[in-house]
Motif scaffolding. Structure first.
Motif, PDB file in Angstrom:
ATOM      1  N   ARG A 709       0.808  -1.223   0.000  1.00  0.00           N
ATOM      2  CA  ARG A 709       0.000   0.000   0.000  1.00  0.00           C
ATOM      3  C   ARG A 709       0.845   1.280   0.000  1.00  0.00           C
ATOM      4  O   ARG A 709       0.304   2.368  -0.091  1.00  0.00           O
ATOM      5  CB  ARG A 709      -0.911   0.012   1.235  1.00  0.00           C
ATOM      6  CG  ARG A 709      -2.098  -0.946   1.157  1.00  0.00           C
ATOM      7  CD  ARG A 709      -3.106  -0.467   0.130  1.00  0.00           C
ATOM      8  NE  ARG A 709      -4.317  -1.261   0.093  1.00  0.00           N
ATOM      9  CZ  ARG A 709      -5.422  -0.983   0.778  1.00  0.00           C
ATOM     10  NH1 ARG A 709      -5.448   0.045   1.595  1.00  0.00           N
ATOM     11  NH2 ARG A 709      -6.482  -1.752   0.668  1.00  0.00           N
ATOM     12  N   LEU A 710       2.168   1.148   0.142  1.00  0.00           N
ATOM     13  CA  LEU A 710       3.003   2.339   0.280  1.00  0.00           C
ATOM     14  C   LEU A 710       3.036   3.129  -1.030  1.00  0.00           C
ATOM     15  O   LEU A 710       3.390   2.605  -2.075  1.00  0.00           O
ATOM     16  CB  LEU A 710       4.429   1.948   0.678  1.00  0.00           C
ATOM     17  CG  LEU A 710       5.293   3.134   1.129  1.00  0.00           C
ATOM     18  CD1 LEU A 710       4.888   3.557   2.534  1.00  0.00           C
ATOM     19  CD2 LEU A 710       6.767   2.793   1.093  1.00  0.00           C
ATOM     20  N   GLU A 711       2.679   4.429  -0.940  1.00  0.00           N
ATOM     21  CA  GLU A 711       2.684   5.298  -2.117  1.00  0.00           C
ATOM     22  C   GLU A 711       3.651   6.468  -1.982  1.00  0.00           C
ATOM     23  O   GLU A 711       4.068   7.046  -2.981  1.00  0.00           O
ATOM     24  CB  GLU A 711       1.270   5.822  -2.407  1.00  0.00           C
ATOM     25  CG  GLU A 711       0.302   4.735  -2.850  1.00  0.00           C
ATOM     26  CD  GLU A 711      -0.987   5.299  -3.420  1.00  0.00           C
ATOM     27  OE1 GLU A 711      -1.027   6.517  -3.729  1.00  0.00           O
ATOM     28  OE2 GLU A 711      -1.958   4.541  -3.551  1.00  0.00           O
ATOM     29  N   LYS A 732      11.126  -3.089  -7.007  1.00  0.00           N
ATOM     30  CA  LYS A 732       9.777  -3.238  -7.565  1.00  0.00           C
ATOM     31  C   LYS A 732       8.936  -4.222  -6.771  1.00  0.00           C
ATOM     32  O   LYS A 732       7.703  -4.128  -6.767  1.00  0.00           O
ATOM     33  CB  LYS A 732       9.846  -3.676  -9.031  1.00  0.00           C
ATOM     34  CG  LYS A 732      10.309  -5.099  -9.269  1.00  0.00           C
ATOM     35  CD  LYS A 732      10.371  -5.433 -10.750  1.00  0.00           C
ATOM     36  CE  LYS A 732      10.783  -6.871 -10.986  1.00  0.00           C
ATOM     37  NZ  LYS A 732       9.803  -7.845 -10.488  1.00  0.00           N
ATOM     38  N   ASP A 733       9.585  -5.181  -6.085  1.00  0.00           N
ATOM     39  CA  ASP A 733       8.854  -6.141  -5.269  1.00  0.00           C
ATOM     40  C   ASP A 733       8.482  -5.560  -3.909  1.00  0.00           C
ATOM     41  O   ASP A 733       7.430  -5.879  -3.362  1.00  0.00           O
ATOM     42  CB  ASP A 733       9.687  -7.410  -5.078  1.00  0.00           C
ATOM     43  CG  ASP A 733       9.990  -8.098  -6.392  1.00  0.00           C
ATOM     44  OD1 ASP A 733       9.104  -8.100  -7.269  1.00  0.00           O
ATOM     45  OD2 ASP A 733      11.104  -8.628  -6.552  1.00  0.00           O
ATOM     46  N   VAL A 734       9.351  -4.701  -3.384  1.00  0.00           N
ATOM     47  CA  VAL A 734       9.100  -4.097  -2.067  1.00  0.00           C
ATOM     48  C   VAL A 734       8.095  -2.965  -2.180  1.00  0.00           C
ATOM     49  O   VAL A 734       7.216  -2.812  -1.333  1.00  0.00           O
ATOM     50  CB  VAL A 734      10.416  -3.581  -1.451  1.00  0.00           C
ATOM     51  CG1 VAL A 734      10.158  -2.950  -0.081  1.00  0.00           C
ATOM     52  CG2 VAL A 734      11.422  -4.718  -1.324  1.00  0.00           C
ATOM     53  N   ARG A 737       3.647  -0.159  -5.562  1.00  0.00           N
ATOM     54  CA  ARG A 737       2.732   0.948  -5.866  1.00  0.00           C
ATOM     55  C   ARG A 737       3.316   2.311  -5.537  1.00  0.00           C
ATOM     56  O   ARG A 737       2.594   3.306  -5.532  1.00  0.00           O
ATOM     57  CB  ARG A 737       1.423   0.780  -5.086  1.00  0.00           C
ATOM     58  CG  ARG A 737       0.625  -0.439  -5.468  1.00  0.00           C
ATOM     59  CD  ARG A 737      -0.737  -0.394  -4.822  1.00  0.00           C
ATOM     60  NE  ARG A 737      -1.486  -1.614  -5.046  1.00  0.00           N
ATOM     61  CZ  ARG A 737      -2.722  -1.831  -4.605  1.00  0.00           C
ATOM     62  NH1 ARG A 737      -3.336  -0.893  -3.909  1.00  0.00           N
ATOM     63  NH2 ARG A 737      -3.343  -2.967  -4.853  1.00  0.00           N
ATOM     64  N   LEU A 738       4.600   2.391  -5.232  1.00  0.00           N
ATOM     65  CA  LEU A 738       5.189   3.663  -4.826  1.00  0.00           C
ATOM     66  C   LEU A 738       4.981   4.711  -5.910  1.00  0.00           C
ATOM     67  O   LEU A 738       5.337   4.498  -7.070  1.00  0.00           O
ATOM     68  CB  LEU A 738       6.685   3.492  -4.533  1.00  0.00           C
ATOM     69  CG  LEU A 738       7.343   4.698  -3.856  1.00  0.00           C
ATOM     70  CD1 LEU A 738       6.763   4.908  -2.462  1.00  0.00           C
ATOM     71  CD2 LEU A 738       8.847   4.528  -3.789  1.00  0.00           C
ATOM     72  N   ARG A 739       4.429   5.848  -5.518  1.00  0.00           N
ATOM     73  CA  ARG A 739       4.039   6.882  -6.475  1.00  0.00           C
ATOM     74  C   ARG A 739       4.885   8.147  -6.342  1.00  0.00           C
ATOM     75  O   ARG A 739       5.198   8.798  -7.327  1.00  0.00           O
ATOM     76  CB  ARG A 739       2.564   7.219  -6.278  1.00  0.00           C
ATOM     77  CG  ARG A 739       1.958   8.125  -7.317  1.00  0.00           C
ATOM     78  CD  ARG A 739       0.470   8.232  -7.146  1.00  0.00           C
ATOM     79  NE  ARG A 739       0.098   8.741  -5.838  1.00  0.00           N
ATOM     80  CZ  ARG A 739       0.018  10.046  -5.541  1.00  0.00           C
ATOM     81  NH1 ARG A 739       0.287  10.950  -6.459  1.00  0.00           N
ATOM     82  NH2 ARG A 739      -0.329  10.437  -4.330  1.00  0.00           N
ATOM     83  N   ILE A 761       6.194   4.811 -10.165  1.00  0.00           N
ATOM     84  CA  ILE A 761       6.660   6.107  -9.692  1.00  0.00           C
ATOM     85  C   ILE A 761       6.169   7.214 -10.627  1.00  0.00           C
ATOM     86  O   ILE A 761       6.355   7.153 -11.847  1.00  0.00           O
ATOM     87  CB  ILE A 761       8.207   6.113  -9.569  1.00  0.00           C
ATOM     88  CG1 ILE A 761       8.694   7.381  -8.881  1.00  0.00           C
ATOM     89  CG2 ILE A 761       8.882   5.907 -10.896  1.00  0.00           C
ATOM     90  CD1 ILE A 761       8.440   7.380  -7.406  1.00  0.00           C
ATOM     91  N   ARG A 762       5.503   8.225 -10.052  1.00  0.00           N
ATOM     92  CA  ARG A 762       4.914   9.324 -10.830  1.00  0.00           C
ATOM     93  C   ARG A 762       5.601  10.659 -10.565  1.00  0.00           C
ATOM     94  O   ARG A 762       5.639  11.521 -11.429  1.00  0.00           O
ATOM     95  CB  ARG A 762       3.423   9.468 -10.500  1.00  0.00           C
ATOM     96  CG  ARG A 762       2.568   8.334 -10.984  1.00  0.00           C
ATOM     97  CD  ARG A 762       1.170   8.417 -10.384  1.00  0.00           C
ATOM     98  NE  ARG A 762       0.497   9.654 -10.707  1.00  0.00           N
ATOM     99  CZ  ARG A 762      -0.255   9.864 -11.778  1.00  0.00           C
ATOM    100  NH1 ARG A 762      -0.417   8.882 -12.651  1.00  0.00           N
ATOM    101  NH2 ARG A 762      -0.833  11.020 -11.998  1.00  0.00           N
ATOM    102  N   GLU A 763       6.080  10.843  -9.340  1.00  0.00           N
ATOM    103  CA  GLU A 763       6.707  12.115  -8.976  1.00  0.00           C
ATOM    104  C   GLU A 763       8.029  11.838  -8.261  1.00  0.00           C
ATOM    105  O   GLU A 763       8.077  11.050  -7.320  1.00  0.00           O
ATOM    106  CB  GLU A 763       5.779  12.927  -8.061  1.00  0.00           C
ATOM    107  CG  GLU A 763       4.433  13.237  -8.691  1.00  0.00           C
ATOM    108  CD  GLU A 763       3.491  13.945  -7.726  1.00  0.00           C
ATOM    109  OE1 GLU A 763       3.990  14.655  -6.822  1.00  0.00           O
ATOM    110  OE2 GLU A 763       2.269  13.766  -7.857  1.00  0.00           O
ATOM    111  N   LEU A 764       9.089  12.508  -8.694  1.00  0.00           N
ATOM    112  CA  LEU A 764      10.414  12.328  -8.112  1.00  0.00           C
ATOM    113  C   LEU A 764      10.975  13.694  -7.735  1.00  0.00           C
ATOM    114  O   LEU A 764      11.051  14.599  -8.568  1.00  0.00           O
ATOM    115  CB  LEU A 764      11.349  11.636  -9.106  1.00  0.00           C
ATOM    116  CG  LEU A 764      12.809  11.481  -8.671  1.00  0.00           C
ATOM    117  CD1 LEU A 764      12.918  10.562  -7.458  1.00  0.00           C
ATOM    118  CD2 LEU A 764      13.660  10.948  -9.812  1.00  0.00           C
TER     119      LEU A 764
END
Length: 877
Positions: A709-711, A732-734, A737-739, A761-764
């Motif tokens: 669930r971590l985003e 990618k396994d840990v 859904r990180l965003r 990942i959407r924002e860095l």
């Protein structure tokens, strides 16, 4: 010389020799102390440096220039930081020999002596800071504002009046929704290009509840001047700053006249010589223009037929209009009913965007005829406007969404997560799964945004605010009144009024109370009498230190208790009695001055990082409806409590103050079922001299290490960290859904190549990683490690923000692509000469490249044609 003389000579010499020798003798035995004292001194120096850099950054936004004196000071600070880091690294390597104690006296001596010297140098620089001038040559700059590309027909005329010397005060008036704000934003942006090097331009958004004090405070904030609690002092501050400068003051949406002199604005009509002074205001009333002394008054009228038809088609889309012959005929009838009002054309057009069935358009024409002939009376011209706009509201088929929209009218602007939580508190979104509730709220926002009943704007990195047009808000309040919708169960006083005057006992039936962002220093006891309360938000009252009263248990209906960034203390055992409680957010809820842990009386628990978690679990485990906990913990609780077992749903976790050699997230943390089901945000910060963060797994449990669930993940103020290590795990396994990923003030970070394996990942954000980082992503670095490269592109990455990554030369290897990149922000990355995509072939999704002109001029391009094509995307920082 006789023996007695020699003895006396030696006796007088010994103290001198002892004073010179004794420090060297003790150096090997004080190595630990000297290194620690050096770290404290350099930490203090870094804080001062950060303050100076913030001061410079703020000044540079208005073209302030750092002095040579402060630049030299910063260079010396950087030298000491590097040398101190080298000392710490050598000390840590040496201490790994035997039980963290090195037997090598020679090495101890060298390190201890160097540390003592650096401590003295750091303290000298701290003292020198108070004597240096930081900024000189303060020059104006205009902040560009987001505005649509369509130009107002009045723009050129008004710009001419602003630039010439004839009219000092210009008034623009017209009904709500006619386009006044849009015109003023375009004037601001035009001035940012034409007058940026000569004139201060200050844009102030007013409203019905706005007063002179609000205007004054906003001007002080825009000009970044020192603010006082005394209005007379603020008046002099503004006046003294502007009296010998040229300026344009843009006042949007004035409902009544304001006294410019009282605010501190030099009289525009007394300007002369080298200075130009202009005030441009918008209002719904011609009377306000005249009271403000406007020398030229412009009335905005509704759009003519051609312009109205063009604007409507733009919002509906040509594809929909042309999908059937009957639709165009009905669309023309709709535009006639809307009377040329831009806001109505936009809102109704967006509401019909996806309507491809002619019968839907025929029904829309019928509905608009009905609302325009309705007998409901209003006192002014807004009767027809509100009735027209109500068409968009009635098109919302979800009754719950309609209620959310109406209740949102209590705010002019609000952060999007706060809005969702308020909808939850009102019971308009009620889901057993907290993430599902947030998702419903976000979907509601997207639906309202699609029909122009809501605007979402970025106010900071990863922070988005919802805004409502004044006319839309008035329409919502009108609908609520006509439809007998009770909006009185909610009180919001988030920093806009004086809370001390709020008589809570008069609102015994309220269910939502938001007192965030005030100056509360004590808990209002009257709250405990609000027995119907379901939502209580006291967040961001930074001085709120109260022991909350045990009478809080009377709030038997309380579901959401938000205490972010306060110093509140909860009585022990109270939480377990709040049986309806679903959410408790204590993020950043601690007090450095009072220490950590329990109070000495043990009658109540201080919600501070040290040893907090077991006591919280004891209370929260008794609540069957509890869904989400936000908490800041220390490394003690992280290693000895939270990493062993978690039995409550932690949603927001902030790990603070680690001081070991490295920080490890292993199976016990990554494999915990509660964290896997609930953890949404993980923040790791202020981690002292930790050299790296490590994610590791034993082979047999590898598949269980997944925070599904971590985003949001952020690493902050980790002054010794050089890298993130992965052992027997793939990012990618840990983090499937990180965003949003943030690296903030990690000066010795070398690269973040592992991020390429994050699929969502959407924002860095990479900020303040300014010592060693030369490239973000390196394929060879991954191939040489344990991580297998699964992709050579970022399929979801839309925003890259880089700030103060001073050694950065390039973002990635050329083979890595960014197919959906929308925004690239570059700030203080002067060595970055290559863009992260082929020079003439940017992603089709690209919207902006944000940076300074100086940086842009030094970016390497293939030729002038490519530079010209990419210039279209450039927006000045």
């Amino acid at each position: 010389m006789d023996m007695l003389g020699c003895s006396r000579a030696i006796g007088s010499l010994l103290p001198w020799v002892a004073s010179k020798v004794s420090p060297h003798v003790v150096y090997p035995f004080k190595v630990c102390k000297n290194v620690r004292v050096m770290e404290l001194a350099t930490s203090k120096l870094k804080d001062l440096k950060k303050d100076v850099e913030i001061e410079i950054a703020d000044a540079e936004r208005v073209n302030g220039t750092p002095t040579n004196q402060v630049q030299g000071w910063l260079h010396r600070v950087e030298t000491i930081e590097n040398e101190a880091a080298d000392i710490v690294q050598k000390y840590q390597q040496m201490c790994r020999c035997i039980w963290n104690i090195s037997p090598n006296l020679c090495s101890n001596y060298k390190i201890s002596k160097r540390a003592a010297k650096k401590h003295n140098e750091a303290m000298d620089l701290c003292e020198e800071k108070a004597t240096i001038q930081v900024i000189m040559m303060l020059l104006p700059q205009v902040q560009e504002m987001p505005a649509s590309s369509s130009k107002s027909s009045y723009l050129e005329s008004v710009l001419h009046d602003v630039i010439d010397d004839v009219h000092s005060i210009i008034g623009i008036w017209g009904m709500g929704g006619i386009g006044k704000t849009h015109l003023l934003e375009q004037i601001n942006n035009a001035l940012s290009k034409d007058l940026a090097s000569k004139v201060f331009v200050v844009f102030v958004t007013c409203s019905k509840e706005y007063y002179e004090e609000n205007v004054q405070n906003t001007i002080i904030e825009k000009l970044r001047l020192s603010k006082s609690n005394n209005r007379a002092v603020n008046q002099l501050t503004i006046y003294n700053f502007l009296k010998e400068k040229s300026f344009v003051l843009l006042l949007d949406d004035l409902w009544s006249s304001v006294n410019l002199k009282t605010i501190g604005i030099p009289d525009p009509m007394e300007a002369g010589g080298a200075y130009k002074r202009k005030v441009v205001l918008t209002t719904r009333s011609e009377k306000v223009c005249r009271k403000m002394g406007a020398k030229k008054i412009i009335k905005l009228d509704v759009l003519n037929w051609e312009t109205a038809w063009s604007l409507f088609k733009k919002n509906v889309s040509e594809e929909t209009i042309n999908s059937h012959p009957l639709i165009e005929k009905c669309a023309r009838d709709v535009v006639k009913k809307l009377g040329g009002l831009p806001l109505a054309l936009i809102v109704v057009g967006k509401a019909m965007y996806d309507k491809n069935d002619p019968s839907e358009w025929e029904q829309a024409v019928v509905q608009l005829k009905q609302v325009c002939n309705d007998d409901v009376e209003l006192s002014d011209e807004y009767q027809s406007v509100f009735k027209t706009l109500r068409f968009s509201y009635d098109s919302l088929h979800n009754e719950n969404l309609k209620q959310c929209f109406l209740h949102w009218s209590l705010w002019r602007h609000i952060e999007k997560n706060d809005l969702v939580e308020l909808w939850m508190g009102l019971g308009l979104i009620d889901k057993a799964d907290i993430q599902e509730a947030y998702n419903v709220g976000y979907n509601y926002m997207r639906t309202l945004q699609a029909v122009s009943l809501l605007e979402i704007v970025e106010i900071a990195d990863d922070s988005w605010q919802c805004k409502m047009h004044d006319v839309i808000r008035d329409m919502a309040l009108w609908i609520a009144s006509n439809d007998k919708v009770d909006l009185n169960k909610c009180i919001v006083d988030n920093g806009h009024r004086n809370t001390k005057t709020l008589q809570l006992e008069l609102f015994s039936e309220i269910t939502v109370l938001n007192l965030s962002w005030n100056s509360l220093e004590a808990f209002p006891d009257e709250i405990c009498k609000l027995v119907h309360l379901q939502y209580l938000n006291l967040s961001y009252n930074f001085n709120l230190r109260s022991l909350l009263p045990e009478e809080l248990v009377a709030l038997s209906n309380l579901k959401y208790l938000l205490l972010r960034k306060t110093k509140c203390i909860l009585p022990k055992g109270v939480l377990s009695k709040l049986k309806a409680l679903r959410m408790l957010d204590l993020s950043n809820c601690y007090d450095d001055a009072d220490g950590l842990g329990y109070s000495t009386s043990d009658k109540y628990l201080r919600y501070l990082p040290e040893k907090i978690f077991p006591a919280l679990e004891e209370d929260l485990e008794q609540l069957h409806n509890f869904q989400a906990l936000g908490i800041t913990i220390s490394e003690y609780d992280f290693y000895y409590e939270l990493s062993k077992n978690v039995s409550v749903p932690v949603r927001w976790l902030d790990v603070l103050g680690y001081n070991g050699g490295y920080m490890s997230f292993s199976n016990s943390f990554l494999g915990n079922s509660q964290l896997q089901r609930n953890l949404f945000s993980l923040r790791i910060r202020a981690s002292g001299v930790a050299s790296w963060v490590e994610f590791e797994s034993a082979n047999e449990h590898r598949s269980n290490c997944c925070l599904d669930r971590l985003e949001h993940l952020s690493f902050e103020w980790m002054l010794g960290m050089t890298e993130v290590k992965w052992k027997r795990l793939n990012p990618k396994d840990v983090f499937p859904r990180l965003r949003v990923l943030t690296f903030d003030n990690i000066p010795y970070l070398t690269s973040i190549s592992w991020v390429i394996n994050l699929p969502c990942i959407r924002e860095l954000y990479v900020l303040g990683c300014d010592r060693w980082m030369e490239q973000l992503f390196r394929i060879d670095e991954l191939n040489n490690g344990e991580i297998i490269v699964n992709q050579l592109s970022f399929p979801s990455l839309k925003i890259i923000h880089l700030s103060q990554v001073k050694k950065l030369v390039r973002i990635s290897d050329p083979i890595i692509t960014f197919p959906v990149l929308e925004i690239l922000k570059i700030h203080y990355c002067d060595n970055l000469k290559k863009l992260p995509f082929k020079t003439g072939d940017p992603p089709k999704s690209l919207k902006y490249i944000i940076g300074t002109e100086e940086w842009w001029d030094n970016v390497e391009m293939e030729d002038s044609t490519h530079r010209s094509s990419l210039q279209l995307y450039l927006k000045k920082w």
